[in-house]
Each structure stands twice: as structure tokens, then as C-alpha cells.
Design an enzyme around this catalytic site. Structure first.
Site: not given
Ligand SMILES: *Cc1c(COP(=O)(O)O)cnc(C)c1O
Length: 434
Positions: A147, A242, A270
């Protein structure tokens, strides 16, 4: 329903359902994959969240990662209040932005220059735009079950069915966008080689969660990240880690530090905001110099680098960077939890697999190892549901989905461990009786 005193949460949810799609502002919060109604949270402190009915729960989500130091950390709270006293937003540069950029560059090995944004989604959307601008190529490779936020390019086999190449999963994503996203299989380097071979000179970037956390927790097998690194060098493509979830969680410098593989670009979110909405992307100087106004790839944000958010984030990063023991302590606490699950569930004869990296873990209800999305899907959902609700009834708040990792905070002490142990013992019993 289950033995929960949740009258107030229920009535808030019923009202919310009339006002918001599904009653929530982010889908997983609606508890749909475990059935039943979500709890409405009123406040949180240290290891505990308190719902609208006054029940206390040990939190194993921690806002999906950010609250690694527990809720309501006094120093972060103080930094936010002090920043707020100087006004909430300027729309002009401020010193905190310089300080946090310096800190991120010091902590994250791949980052030589950085741009702050407001969410992880913004970070990943921007990163692939920059990678495309830098390489002059169109296509990206991602992994089924990973994701990367809700950008159009990423909603293709993001945590859903079979890897059907280039077919949009979410209505509203155009086939034109979808065809530029290619899906490979996590931990399967041959699937990536095949995509490179089928699309010569077309791959701008490979984007990957270096430890997957959005199909449950799935670590990279040996050689996987190294293999991606080499392929991107061979094909002049940009390797993007990511690390929105893993950054500042698995080590000071994230998964890239832990595994010793350095990408060209990194996306962060985060933890970086200490609980405020913040994201960032960064990487090699020559790539980041393409970003406006230094370069011609446009990306902007009215509230980017917001002084209150920067203060929260900077304080968080300073606390993590200044505590040499923190990551080993986090891992030890998590080992205690997963060790207890291992022994209790093991004795009950339940078929399960635990995946853990540092303070991230998942329990999958299947015997065989879980290395990719297909493995994660091939586990017994009804057992997860039983485990989730039994834990919740016993005051432990797990992610309400088998496809989300649990996140442990540093505030879990002996008292909390006792309650966790009881919850785990009762879950083992409930699972055995099914
Ligand atoms: C949570 C998450 C996102 C998205 O971040 P948001 O602040 O919710 O837009 C993207 N990549 C990873 C790996 C994530 O865990």
C-alpha cells in the site's frame, strides 16, 4: 454481540453513518473486516486509549504507527503547545523546517535533500512524479498487496484479488493511469525481472515497502531488496523505498538502515509527524534537484512545513535519535508479546504463523510461512475475527483487519504485559473451542 460496554460508541457511529460515508474518515476504522461497530475514542495516554464509554484499551495500533513513544508524550505535547502560541501557520518559510530537514537527512541514509508534505499519500504520489520527470519514463513497478496511499497509480492490486496487470481496482482510476502501473509479486525477484524484460526502457521506478506492513507484516526474504537495488542500477530506474510505515520505526534510519540497502528515493510519513499530519520525500541530490522551484517537476502545498506539525515531528525525531536503547527495547517488548502468543496458541494446536520485524508484528492463521499477498489471503479470517474480538473484550486494541500489522509502543510495561498475557491466554482458549 460481544461483551462490550459500548452504548455511546454505538450511538455516535449510528449518527456518523448518516453524515459520513461508512461513518468514518478512513475505511479500516469502520471495523468492516471483523464485523461489529467501531469504538469511538475520546482520549489516549501512554499505552492506553479510552473510548467514549470510558473503557480503557492497551493500544497495539498506535495511530497506525506514529505513537511509537506512546500517546500524549509530554515533550511532544509541550512542543505543539509552544509552537501554537506563535501562530498556527505562516505560508512562508520558518526555522523549524530547516531543523527537521537537517534531522531527516542525518537519520535516513538515502536522503540528501528532502521536501515536506502533509501525508504519506502525498509523499508517494510526488515521489513517482519526480522519478518519472527524472528518467523521462512512464511506467512504475509496485508489488501486489503493498500500500502506498490512495493515489490513483497505486490503487492497482493494492491489497486485493489476483495480480491482474494494469486493471484498475478502484472505480475512478482510469485505464490510462492503470496501464502505467505494473504489479510484481513481493519477495519474488523473478517477477520483477520479467516486468523489466517485457518493458525495456520504460520503467521509471520500482516502489516497495522494504518491510511490507499493509498485507499484515511481511519481511523481505534474503536477497530481495538487494535484487531490486541491482535491477534498478542495471536499468537506470529509480528505486523508491516507501518507508512511511517503517521509517523511524525499525531503526533510526528505517528499514534501509536495518537491511543495509540504500534506495535512490525514500518516502516518509506517520512517525515523522509525531501524531500530526506530515509526510516527506527525499533522496539523491541530483533527483531532488528536479523538484520545483529548483527544477521543473511541480509539487507544492499550502500547509506543507506547517510550524506546529514540524515542532511535533522534530521533537519526535530528536527523542528517537537521542535514545540509543529505544529500538532494542521496542523489539524486546514485542518479543515478549509474540513469544506469549507463540506458546499459548501453540499449546492449543491452532495453525498459525507469526511474522515480526522489530516492533511490527502480525498473526496469520495458517501453518505455512507468509511471504507475499497470496499467502496472506490464504489464511483463516474467521479465526482472526475471534482473536480480534476476544482481545478487545479483554481491553486490548488490535488492528481490526488481518491485513494490517500491529505496532508496539515503548510504554508497554509489566502491568500492560500482564493484561496482554491474559488476553492472549483467553484468545487461545476461544480459538481452540471453535
Ligand atoms: C500509511 C501508508 C501510506 C499512506 O500514508 P497516509 O498518511 O495515510 O496518506 C503510504 N505508504 C505506506 C507504506 C503506508 O503505510
Amino acid at each position: 454481540m460481544r461483551k462490550l460496554n459500548n452504548t455511546r460508541s454505538k450511538s455516535l457511529f449510528n449518527h456518523a453513518l448518516e453524515l459520513m460515508p461508512g461513518g468514518v474518515n478512513s475505511p479500516v476504522r469502520a471495523f468492516r473486516s471483523v464485523g461489529g461497530d467501531p469504538l469511538f475514542i475520546a482520549r489516549a495516554d501512554g499505552p492506553y486509549m479510552y473510548d467514549a464509554d470510558g473503557n480503557a484499551y492497551i493500544d497495539l495500533i498506535n495511530s497506525w504507527g506514529p505513537m511509537i513513544l506512546g500517546h500524549n508524550h509530554p515533550k511532544i505535547r509541550k512542543a505543539v503547545i509552544e509552537a501554537a502560541e506563535d501562530s498556527l501557520s505562516f505560508g512562508a518559510p520558518g526555522e523549524k523546517e530547516v531543523l527537521i530537514a537537517e534531522k531527516i537527512i542525518k537519520m535516513v541514509p538515502s536522503v540528501e535533500k528532502v521536501r515536506m508534505v502533509n501525508s504519506g499519500t502525498e509523499a508517494t504520489m510526488s515521489a513517482i512524479r519526480v522519478a518519472r520527470g527524472y528518467t523521462g519514463r512512464k511506467k512504475i513497478i509496485k508489488f501486489e498487496g503493498c500500500y502506498h496511499g490512495h493515489g490513483d497509480s497505486f490503487l492497482i492490486s493494492a491489497g486485493s484479488g489476483a495480480a491482474t496487470m494494469g486493471v484498475p481496482d478502484s472505480p475512478g482510476v482510469t485505464p490510462g493511469t492503470a496501464q502505467d502501473t505494473l504489479n510484481a509479486i513481493y519477495n519474488d525477484i523473478d517477477s520483477v525481472v520479467a516486468l523489466f524484460e517485457a518493458n525495456p526502457g520504460d520503467i521509471a521506478a520500482v516502489i516497495v515497502e522494504p518491510v511490507a506492513g499493509n498485507m499484515g507484516c511481511i519481511p523481505p526474504i534474503e536477497g530481495f531488496l538487494e535484487g531490486l537495488r541491482q535491477l534498478c542500477i542495471d536499468h537506470d530506474s529509480v528505486l523508491i523505498f516507501d518507508e512511511v510505515m517503517t521509517g523511524f520505526r525499525l531503526a533510526r534510519g528505517g528499514a534501509q538502515e536495518l537491511y543495509g540497502v540504500i534506495p535512490d528515493m525514500t518516502t516518509l510519513g506517520k512517525i515523522i509527524g509525531g501524531g500530526m499530519p506530515v509526510g516527506a520525500y527525499g533522496g539523491k541530490k541530483e533527483i531532488m534537484e528536479k523538484v520545483a522551484p529548483a527544477g521543473s517537476v511541480y509539487q507544492a502545498g499550502t500547509l506543507s512545513g506547517n510550524p506546529v506539525s514540524m515542532s511535533a515531528g522534530l521533537t519526535m525525531l530528536n527523542l528517537l535519535d537521542g535514545d540509543m536503547e529505544i529500538y532494542s527495547t521496542l523489539e524486546q517488548i514485542t518479543n515478549n508479546i509474540t513469544g506469549k502468543i507463540e506458546s499459548e496458541f501453540g499449546e492449543s494446536g491452532i495453525e498459525f504463523t507469526i511474522n515480526q520485524v522489530g516492533s511490527m508484528f502480525s498473526v496469520f492463521f495458517r501453518k505455512d510461512p507468509v511471504k507475499n499477498f497470496a499467502d496472506a489471503v490464504d489464511s483463516r479470517k474467521e479465526l482472526f475475527t475471534e482473536y480480534f474480538w476476544t482481545m478487545l473484550e479483554n481491553g486490548i486494541y488490535l488492528p481490526p483487519s488481518p491485513f494490517e500489522s500491529a505496532f508496539v509502543s515503548i510504554t508497554i510495561g509489566d502491568k500492560e504485559m500482564e493484561r496482554l498475557s491474559t488476553g492472549i491466554e483467553l484468545s487461545a482458549k476461544a480459538l481452540k473451542n471453535r
